[in-house]
Design an enzyme around this catalytic site. Structure first.
Site, PDB file in Angstrom:
ATOM      1  N   ASP A  54      -6.929  -4.322  -4.399  1.00 34.25           N
ATOM      2  CA  ASP A  54      -6.667  -3.055  -4.108  1.00 34.25           C
ATOM      3  C   ASP A  54      -5.334  -2.505  -4.747  1.00 34.25           C
ATOM      4  OD1 ASP A  54      -7.899  -4.917  -2.519  1.00 34.25           O
ATOM      5  OD2 ASP A  54      -7.641  -3.667  -0.796  1.00 34.25           O
ATOM      6  N   ASP A  91       0.975  -1.071  -0.001  1.00 33.14           N
ATOM      7  CA  ASP A  91      -0.068  -0.188  -0.020  1.00 33.14           C
ATOM      8  C   ASP A  91       0.723   1.256  -0.258  1.00 33.14           C
ATOM      9  OD1 ASP A  91      -2.574  -0.862  -0.177  1.00 33.14           O
ATOM     10  OD2 ASP A  91      -2.797  -1.287   1.814  1.00 33.14           O
TER      11      ASP A  91
HETATM   12  N1  GLY Z   1      -7.002  -1.631   0.565  1.00 27.90           N
HETATM   13  C1  GLY Z   1      -7.860  -2.143   2.023  1.00 27.90           C
HETATM   14  C2  GLY Z   1      -9.251  -1.684   1.915  1.00 27.90           C
HETATM   15  O1  GLY Z   1      -9.695  -1.331   0.983  1.00 27.90           O
HETATM   16  O2  GLY Z   1      -9.971  -1.963   3.012  1.00 27.90           O
END
Ligand code: GLY
Length: 384
Positions: free
Chosen positions: A166, A105
């Site tokens: 994601d 992330d």
């Molecule tokens: N990227 C993690 C979520 O969307 O909760």
């Protein structure tokens, strides 16, 4: 692009956003918020609910507050937003030395902070931070499977072969790094990950898996998981929107037509499943009861749909734009809190279907709502 009635509504929302962010930004200028407690933002630059390295200053949402400040600076020109954005960007430097809290992330963390700063001001320190983050992301690439690895677990759960949808929102950091340095490696990795995601995550009906596990040594899909959705094979709505907007971002950065077609297929599935109320559930395949909704998915979907609409022909533009406006009008009409009772804007975010608590503020819900509204105006700072 908008009808006259929608223009008046849009201006009203922008006025409310501008008024609310004026006091919210000052009240929370030294924090990096994630959610609210009794109406006041928490601070993930000091709080760490689990004690895990990834949950404190390295918490994956810690770029969105800075991103909101950059969007507001772009909209208003008020220098205070630039200063507040800079505070959280500097705090994130701690993550580079902590290291263990960082994972896939890093795009969510440094695109809305350092890349935004660099694009707006040319700050060389911001460029350095963003390139550092891009190298960390590129280093997670698994050559056998052609994917960017999610998370770092090995002892309590082995995620060496895991990729998650994601991550489509993290790879724009790699596109940026290639544009910035002229080195194609970053873009090559991003496109390989996007190509793998097209075949391994997107189902024939246009819905997507949240988690796909590959064999990390040989490549090839081992299995899929429901992840933050209801169950394996179901349809976690925020995951659908990460895919919708993420493939659109890859199309914007590369011009590869297959990414546009994939974004549209996912959009068609999403639009067909929007309830008449316009309120988005946590999972499109969840049981009718208990009621579980996620405003963040609506806001992210609106961003992706507007980007598709910008590039759509006259005949199809209304499909995408109409759906985006419906989602945003629903949020404004029944989900936003414009009062001083809470620092947040959207009320009903949800982390995951099986979370203990639901219907609370989540910072990226507000971020993407704001981004979508400025997109509709034609004045967003495109930082992805
Ligand atoms: N990227 C993690 C979520 O969307 O909760």
């Amino acid at each position: 692009m908008l009808k006259a009635a929608d223009q008046a509504w849009l201006q009203d929302v922008i006025d409310k956003l501008t008024q609310k962010m004026d006091w919210v930004s000052e009240k929370n200028r030294d924090k990096i918020p994630y959610t609210t407690k009794d109406g006041t933002y928490d601070d993930r630059s000091v709080d760490n609910p689990s004690g895990d390295a990834a949950d404190g200053i390295c918490w994956w949402t810690n770029g969105f507050w800075g991103g909101m400040m950059w969007l507001m600076f772009h909209e208003t020109g008020n220098e205070k937003y630039k200063e507040i954005a800079g505070i959280s960007e500097e705090k994130l430097d701690q993550c580079f030395s902590d290291y263990y809290g960082l994972h896939h992330d890093v795009g969510f963390m440094w695109l809305p902070t350092s890349v935004a700063n660099y694009r707006v001001t040319g700050n060389p320190e911001s460029r350095k931070r963003a390139l550092h983050a891009a190298n960390l992301l590129a280093g997670r690439f698994n050559l056998a499977g052609g994917f960017i690895r999610a998370w770092n677990d090995l002892k309590e759960g082995d995620t060496r072969g895991w990729a998650i949808i994601d991550c489509m929102l993290n790879i724009p950091l790699l596109y940026w790094a290639s544009e910035e340095t002229g080195d194609p490696r970053f873009k090559q990795i991003a496109m390989k990950h996007a190509d793998t995601s097209m075949t391994a995550f997107v189902r024939p009906d246009g819905s997507v898996n949240h988690i796909v596990e590959f064999d990390p040594f040989e490549g090839g899909v081992a299995r899929t998981y429901g992840g933050q959705g209801y169950e394996e094979g179901s349809s976690w709505t925020r995951g659908q929107t990460w895919a919708l907007y993420g493939f659109m971002m890859s199309y914007i950065r590369t011009g590869k037509e297959e990414y546009l077609h994939t974004a549209k297929r996912i959009a068609h599935y999403f639009i067909a499943n929007i309830p008449d109320s316009g309120v988005i559930p946590v999972d499109f395949r969840q049981p009718a009861e208990p009621r579980r909704e996620d405003d963040t998915a609506a806001a992210i979907a609106a961003c992706g749909l507007i980007e598709i609409a910008k590039r759509a022909g006259e005949l199809e533009k209304d499909l995408y734009l109409g759906a985006a406006v419906k989602l945003l009008r629903t949020l404004d009409g029944s989900r936003c809190d414009w009062t001083e009772a809470t620092d947040a804007i959207l009320r009903n975010g949800s982390g995951a279907y099986h979370s203990k608590t639901h219907h609370h503020a989540i910072i990226y819900g507000d971020y993407y709502f704001m981004e979508a509204i400025f997109k509709l105006k034609g004045n967003d700072l495109y930082i992805w």
